[in-house]
Design a protein around this motif. Sequence first.
Motif, PDB file in Angstrom:
ATOM      1  N   TRP A 162       0.835  -1.206   0.000  1.00 26.88           N
ATOM      2  CA  TRP A 162       0.000   0.000   0.000  1.00 26.88           C
ATOM      3  C   TRP A 162       0.867   1.251   0.000  1.00 26.88           C
ATOM      4  O   TRP A 162       0.527   2.248  -0.649  1.00 26.88           O
ATOM      5  CB  TRP A 162      -0.925  -0.020   1.225  1.00 26.88           C
ATOM      6  N   GLU A 163       2.007   1.208   0.707  1.00 29.76           N
ATOM      7  CA  GLU A 163       2.882   2.375   0.698  1.00 29.76           C
ATOM      8  C   GLU A 163       3.405   2.622  -0.707  1.00 29.76           C
ATOM      9  O   GLU A 163       3.467   3.760  -1.181  1.00 29.76           O
ATOM     10  CB  GLU A 163       4.036   2.116   1.667  1.00 29.76           C
ATOM     11  N   PHE A 164       3.782   1.526  -1.367  1.00 30.94           N
ATOM     12  CA  PHE A 164       4.282   1.652  -2.736  1.00 30.94           C
ATOM     13  C   PHE A 164       3.210   2.247  -3.635  1.00 30.94           C
ATOM     14  O   PHE A 164       3.472   3.161  -4.433  1.00 30.94           O
ATOM     15  CB  PHE A 164       4.706   0.272  -3.250  1.00 30.94           C
ATOM     16  N   LEU A 165       1.977   1.734  -3.518  1.00 37.67           N
ATOM     17  CA  LEU A 165       0.919   2.218  -4.397  1.00 37.67           C
ATOM     18  C   LEU A 165       0.590   3.677  -4.105  1.00 37.67           C
ATOM     19  O   LEU A 165       0.280   4.444  -5.026  1.00 37.67           O
ATOM     20  CB  LEU A 165      -0.330   1.339  -4.242  1.00 37.67           C
ATOM     21  N   LEU A 166       0.710   4.071  -2.835  1.00 44.64           N
ATOM     22  CA  LEU A 166       0.433   5.470  -2.519  1.00 44.64           C
ATOM     23  C   LEU A 166       1.468   6.375  -3.163  1.00 44.64           C
ATOM     24  O   LEU A 166       1.137   7.403  -3.768  1.00 44.64           O
ATOM     25  CB  LEU A 166       0.422   5.651  -0.995  1.00 44.64           C
ATOM     26  N   LYS A 167       2.751   6.012  -3.028  1.00 46.94           N
ATOM     27  CA  LYS A 167       3.797   6.840  -3.634  1.00 46.94           C
ATOM     28  C   LYS A 167       3.656   6.858  -5.157  1.00 46.94           C
ATOM     29  O   LYS A 167       3.871   7.873  -5.819  1.00 46.94           O
ATOM     30  CB  LYS A 167       5.175   6.295  -3.269  1.00 46.94           C
ATOM     31  N   PHE A 168       3.273   5.707  -5.725  1.00 47.43           N
ATOM     32  CA  PHE A 168       3.029   5.601  -7.156  1.00 47.43           C
ATOM     33  C   PHE A 168       1.975   6.617  -7.570  1.00 47.43           C
ATOM     34  O   PHE A 168       2.143   7.371  -8.541  1.00 47.43           O
ATOM     35  CB  PHE A 168       2.557   4.174  -7.442  1.00 47.43           C
ATOM     36  N   PHE A 169       0.882   6.653  -6.806  1.00 52.43           N
ATOM     37  CA  PHE A 169      -0.204   7.560  -7.152  1.00 52.43           C
ATOM     38  C   PHE A 169       0.254   9.013  -7.081  1.00 52.43           C
ATOM     39  O   PHE A 169      -0.087   9.825  -7.943  1.00 52.43           O
ATOM     40  CB  PHE A 169      -1.390   7.334  -6.213  1.00 52.43           C
ATOM     41  N   LEU A 170       1.070   9.326  -6.050  1.00 53.95           N
ATOM     42  CA  LEU A 170       1.512  10.715  -5.924  1.00 53.95           C
ATOM     43  C   LEU A 170       2.369  11.136  -7.117  1.00 53.95           C
ATOM     44  O   LEU A 170       2.189  12.220  -7.671  1.00 53.95           O
ATOM     45  CB  LEU A 170       2.316  10.890  -4.632  1.00 53.95           C
ATOM     46  N   VAL A 171       3.292  10.261  -7.517  1.00 52.13           N
ATOM     47  CA  VAL A 171       4.153  10.613  -8.651  1.00 52.13           C
ATOM     48  C   VAL A 171       3.313  10.758  -9.921  1.00 52.13           C
ATOM     49  O   VAL A 171       3.479  11.702 -10.705  1.00 52.13           O
ATOM     50  CB  VAL A 171       5.255   9.544  -8.837  1.00 52.13           C
ATOM     51  N   TYR A 172       2.392   9.838 -10.122  1.00 49.99           N
ATOM     52  CA  TYR A 172       1.581   9.863 -11.327  1.00 49.99           C
ATOM     53  C   TYR A 172       0.701  11.111 -11.356  1.00 49.99           C
ATOM     54  O   TYR A 172       0.543  11.763 -12.389  1.00 49.99           O
ATOM     55  CB  TYR A 172       0.725   8.592 -11.386  1.00 49.99           C
ATOM     56  N   PHE A 173       0.163  11.460 -10.188  1.00 51.40           N
ATOM     57  CA  PHE A 173      -0.681  12.640 -10.083  1.00 51.40           C
ATOM     58  C   PHE A 173       0.097  13.888 -10.469  1.00 51.40           C
ATOM     59  O   PHE A 173      -0.381  14.734 -11.232  1.00 51.40           O
ATOM     60  CB  PHE A 173      -1.181  12.735  -8.642  1.00 51.40           C
TER      61      PHE A 173
END
Lengths: 179, 610, 298
Positions: free
Chosen positions: C245-256
């Motif tokens: 979940w931490e990975f996916l959260l950081k992924f979302f932030l970068v993509y955003f």
Amino acid sequence: MSNEQTAWEKVANMLRSRSLWMLYYCTGCGAIELPPTMTARFDMERFGIGPMATPRQADILLVTGYLSTKTLRRVVYSYEQMQAPKYIVGFGSCTLNGGIYYDSYATINRLDLYIPVDLYLAGCMPRPEAIVTGFNELMKKIDRGEATGWKNYQENHEWYRKNQIDALGEVYVHDEFHE
Amino acid sequence: MSILTLIVVSLLAAPVLYVVARLNRRIAYVAYAGLQLLSFFTVFFSRGSTLSYEVIGITERLNFNFGLSPANWFFGSIVMLVISMSAVFMLPLNKTPAKVMLLALVSAGALGAVFSMDFLTLLIFWEISTWASLILIIQDREKSVKEAIKYVSIGAVGSYAMLFSVFYMLRELDAIDFSTVAVRIEKAPVHVQLVIFISLSVMVLAKLGTFPLHTWLRGSHSCAPDEFSPILSGAMTKIGAFLLFIVAVMIPSLKIFSQLPLFNGIPLANYVLAALGGVSIVVGTVMAIRMEDAKELIAFSTVSNSGYIVLALAIGGTYATVGGLMHVLNHAIASAAMFMAVAAVAYRTGTTKIHEMGGLIVKMPVSFAAYLVAIISVAGIPPTSGFVSKWLIYQQLVQDGLPFLAFAAFFGSIGSFMYVFKPLAGIFLGQLKPEHRSLKEAPLAMVFPMAFLTLLTVFWGILPSNAIRAINTVTESVGADSVRITFSRIIALTGQWDSILVTGVFAVGFFLALLIFMKAKRARRVELMDNYTSGEFIYTAELYHFSYRMYRPFDRMFERWPSMEMWLASLSDKIRELGHLIRAVFFPKNPQIYVAYALVVLLGAFWWLR
Amino acid sequence: MIITILSAITLLVVAFCYTVTLEGLARKIEARIQRRYGPPFWQNFIDIFKGLTKHSISHGFIFDFGVLMALGGTIATVLFIPAGSIVVFPGLDNVFVVIYLLAIGLLGMAMSAVGSGNPNASIGIGRALTQMLGYELPFMIVLLGVFFHYRTSSLSELVELQISGGSYNAWIMPIGAIVAFISLMGMLGKKPFDTFIAPAEIASGPLVEYSGKYLGMLLIQHAFATFIEIGLFVNLFLGGGRTLWEFLLKFFLVYFLAVIISSIMPRFRVEQAVKFYWKWPLILSFAQVVIVVFAMGR
């Protein structure tokens, strides 16, 4: 016009109706109503409809406006390059009954004779609200399984071909400009 | 058969083959191909024996020394592999007696050079090979004479430098064989070391085709007969790599020059050489992207990859040395395969210009496959062997922390995607020209060598430990370290990877994609001219094939950059004008000026003698 | 062995579902920036599956094979990216292997696009390759600095070192992280670097002759490639994640961040893009590496 659909076809039609990619063949003046429909005010993308650049990738061929014989040849060629299942929307009165050019020698009066049309939008030109209503109608028609124009074209190909040759002479032009 | 016998037989075979070719050309060429294959097998399977021979003495102190150390075996196998494959390849092509004799001389010289154990033998046999190749370049086409002159003049710079270094070594160190020189040069004063290193490096740069002595490659590779280009690029430049290996690794240059100022942990002499290699990578890549002729493009690719070899062997270190040697192997095979594919296409279509061809994949699929695998190897993509050597070189660059050289290495690798793709797109893909509709695949004698080289590339990509084990014996024999490997893994200090795992995962991914592909509806096959044309009707295939000046935006960026070729051309113009000036001043056409000169000289003599 | 297979399948499913959802979400975010509603966030799923059900045409063997190579290579590369707690091949996921396996995908698509016989596709591929030379150089040089600093070039080890070391690379090498983000936008093909797709100019460039299942497969490939590139950035500069979940959260932030920057920019020409990348990002990346190699300790 089959009302009995298998579950797989129902799912497929649902997918197709919610993600329509449009190739708007802006043959005439009707195309001017498309930018307002696509942009922020009458947002068309919320239905999943988006523009696509080539006939190979598109689902809908949007014929917007009057069709001279020269343009009709290219429209037929582009239609045949599209991949099934494909739908045609005739946009504006000129595709329906000739519109204001009904007595011209250079334009055709009824698009339905040459390529199978799934939906007509009458008006000169139809406003963006009318376009949105029309597309919703098309989506419901696809859901019900009634938008089978492409099957008609394949089954009655000779009839369509006869009409095209009657009006145009030859569809794929082969003269010294094109060699 | 021993190596010595082999070299003697190859030398004697040249005039014999000439005589045979006068009677029946086909038999002569088949005999030549058979001799090369025999040489290759002898060389390859005589690994492990370390004997050396002395032959006829030139003077009391100088003899021909041949030997079979691991380094000799390694370079000998590479050179003979390329030459034997080309010898089989050239059987259907144009045959003349002169060409077969010169080819025999080239291979004899190459054999003698890679099995030499001292510098003079190396130089003599190398020169035999060079002069034979010089005359071979001008065999087929008229305009090749100018290119051959460029080749011989730049080669002369290197040859005279090496000749100077041989006699300098004889005077200062009193020895010219590799092992003795390697020992004695450590105790010599710094200026002796530097002079020997620099003069030998000039020869290396000239023969490998590295900046600043790279301008001969373009002309000679493209004007050479089609069957000779693989040998020129894949075998003869690798003798230069052999000399570089001796100069940089066998003579422990990193240890010797450690008294010099260190630049990022690397002595200045080595760093300058590596920097020249780096510039060569960049120049070769940029020029290759701008070429319109397939052979010139591959010639500049050779410039770029020679830069990689120089860079890797100059900076030293375990991984760079092994990676550099592996790159010699990879590039020899890939470059030979690329030239062979282009030669096969030229045999059928009669041209090597990219924009005159198109869509040949349907007619010549095996040539396409050979070319595709070769360019995947040059670009350094797994699972071919090119990736292994590049990975090792990158690991060394990471470990040493060399950003500028790493920039050049990355530039070459990524830029190579661009220039190798251009002939692929222009020759093999795209629209087929109507006059090429009746072409057939290349004959079997051409297909077999290409397929064999392709298989080797893929084999050493999936199982590189096989090649690296052999290279480890080479580096251990000169006292350097070797790379740690297991059956499928290569382990470096800063990372490791498993080649069979990568290939396996790629196969799994491919299989999954195939599954999705098969489950969906079957696609309808249409022909190439049934294409998106914005609704227009087009019936001429040439109008729809985009290959001329494919990278025009990139070309525009580099149009005004300084070019070595133009600088050299203007230099030769200036020298010619100097000659005209001297002729105009001292050899004038009017007798009055002679009388005036005579008067001036007499008056000057009288004044001086009064 | 079973663990490997299970984690591989999980990674593929998570990558596919999450990235396609995020792509749909990106369309909604762009729409809201343009003050309209936008499609539902599951729109991209519908697009992909509709594509797979349509009829299609093929232009020959290389046309099919290239698409298979593209999708196959990209799927293979996904398995080498660590995603939080899902690490399929610990220790063996070398970054150079990842970058060059990604190149197989590009090469396959390039071959197949040019094999369709349409010059628009060749133009698009020429631009894509030129642009690749632009954005890869600053990125690889920054990576050299990262590998030199941590003495390893394996992704999972870099993640562990950052988590155990306590600070992410983005704080240790901020200039490098910014340069890598700019390169990431070029890799993703987002405006202002989407000249090789360019729908209005060259009729979608390489995608011009793809229909039906080919288009569906290429959309899947695009989703996986997005996952790989952003996953690479998150693992290298933001420390990956202790959990998924931490990975996916950081992924979302970068993509955003990438989406909102790209939604307001126009498009560069290809030589403008390359010149841009070879000016300030390259200079900054050299500056960063010089600082790392010479000034910072090992």
